[in-house]
Design a protein around this motif. Structure first.
Motif, PDB file in Angstrom:
ATOM      1  N   UNK A  98       0.832  -1.197   0.000  1.00 18.91           N
ATOM      2  CA  UNK A  98       0.000   0.000   0.000  1.00 18.91           C
ATOM      3  C   UNK A  98       0.870   1.251   0.000  1.00 18.91           C
ATOM      4  N   UNK A  99       0.428   2.290  -0.723  1.00 20.12           N
ATOM      5  CA  UNK A  99       1.071   3.597  -0.716  1.00 20.12           C
ATOM      6  C   UNK A  99       0.068   4.579  -0.139  1.00 20.12           C
ATOM      7  N   UNK A 100       0.460   5.272   0.956  1.00 20.45           N
ATOM      8  CA  UNK A 100      -0.508   6.076   1.704  1.00 20.45           C
ATOM      9  C   UNK A 100       0.096   7.420   2.106  1.00 20.45           C
ATOM     10  N   UNK A 101      -0.745   8.434   2.349  1.00 16.54           N
ATOM     11  CA  UNK A 101      -0.243   9.705   2.876  1.00 16.54           C
ATOM     12  C   UNK A 101       0.253   9.539   4.312  1.00 16.54           C
ATOM     13  N   UNK A 102       1.134  10.426   4.739  1.00 15.02           N
ATOM     14  CA  UNK A 102       1.703  10.339   6.089  1.00 15.02           C
ATOM     15  C   UNK A 102       0.625  10.462   7.158  1.00 15.02           C
ATOM     16  N   UNK A 103      -0.349  11.360   6.968  1.00 20.36           N
ATOM     17  CA  UNK A 103      -1.414  11.513   7.954  1.00 20.36           C
ATOM     18  C   UNK A 103      -2.182  10.211   8.133  1.00 20.36           C
ATOM     19  N   UNK A 104      -2.382   9.477   7.056  1.00 22.25           N
ATOM     20  CA  UNK A 104      -3.098   8.202   7.130  1.00 22.25           C
ATOM     21  C   UNK A 104      -2.267   7.154   7.859  1.00 22.25           C
TER      22      UNK A 104
END
Length: 306
Positions: A98-104
């Motif tokens: 998975x590639x996700x934003x830092x906040x997530x």
């Protein structure tokens, strides 16, 4: 075709799609030198150069591009065949990337990941946290998580985590006692503001909303950072105001280290979405994760859709 031949072809596809030995190696948890050796074996066996390599770039040759176009569906069929066997197991196994934003990664995924991996001990979850927008499929990820404004429209989307989030403006009591409390977004032009710079290099203006009114302010201040922790710590230390995800400052607000300002101008927006390319031929780990997210009791329960 031997197992070694298949592995070399898969290594070629990984490098050709990511255009980087280093990125392909990181996604597969192998060394870049092992991928380079696989490419050398494959090119020697075929008697043709498949990739042009320089110190700055890796690009397919004409022969390499033709091979890549034929390999994608073929290797996809092999993966689907293997995954069909995976479905016969009591629980699915394999790796989900998975590639996700830092906040997530910091504030949405932790409870979901912990419960998911306990429910599916045969799955390895490989998560990369970054605020740089990429083509997740070309980079070798199975799925990604993004916010609505940056979602690719041809993807399947599934709500994950809180359905509403906010950007909040905060400062320390020390700073407000020294500099005064702004009442309107335009007042921020006279204040020290701690700005965020994305890894892409973009340091966006601050955008505020009230009713139908939107105001963008090109703020200035003593610090520009790509670390939310550094920005919040600077605000607590009294260096200026910060405008960021509410989750990043929740504990400081609760303790009184930071104070909310101009709450009627805070920006509310929809929460993040898990997105992936198709309901058909999904790898078993991704299918398990999608089903798990749909049932997870955190407000993300919903049906997926376009």
């Amino acid at each position: 075709m031997s197992q070694a031949d298949f592995a070399d072809l898969d290594a070629f596809r990984a490098v050709a799609e990511t255009r980087s030995f280093r990125r392909a190696a990181a996604l597969r948890n192998v060394s870049a030198s092992s991928l380079s050796a696989a490419l050398q074996r494959l090119e020697a066996r075929l008697g043709v150069r498949l990739l042009n390599r320089t110190t700055r770039s890796v690009t397919p040759t004409e022969a390499g591009q033709r091979l890549l176009e034929r390999l994608r569906p073929a290797l996809g069929e092999v993966a689907a065949a293997l995954d069909a066997i995976n479905d016969l197991r009591d629980t699915p196994t394999g790796t989900l990337r998975l590639e996700v934003p830092i906040i997530v990664a910091k504030h949405v995924l932790p409870p979901i990941v912990a419960a998911f991996l306990k429910a599916y001990p045969g799955i390895t979850l490989d998560v990369r946290a970054s605020d740089v927008f990429i083509d997740v499929l070309a980079a070798g990820f199975d799925a990604g998580i993004r916010y609505d404004e940056s979602l690719e429209r041809d993807m399947i989307r599934l709500p994950i985590g809180p359905r509403r989030q906010r950007f909040v403006l905060v400062a320390s009591p020390e700073y407000l006692a020294r500099a005064g409390t702004p009442k309107h977004p335009n007042d921020l032009l006279q204040h020290a503001c701690i700005r965020h710079r994305f890894l892409s290099g973009n340091a966006p203006q601050w955008e505020f909303e009230k009713g139908r009114q939107t105001i963008r302010v090109n703020v200035t201040g003593p610090l520009i950072a790509s670390s939310s922790e550094l920005e919040v710590d600077a605000a607590i230390a009294g260096l200026g105001l910060v405008f960021t995800f509410e989750e990043f400052v929740a504990s400081a607000l609760a303790s009184g280290q930071l104070v909310g300002i101009m709450a009627d101008w805070w920006v509310e927006f929809s929460g993040p979405y898990l997105y992936y390319p198709s309901r058909n031929l999904m790898p078993a780990p991704l299918r398990a994760f999608v089903d798990f997210v749909k049932a997870f009791p955190d407000g993300s329960k919903a049906k997926d859709g376009l």
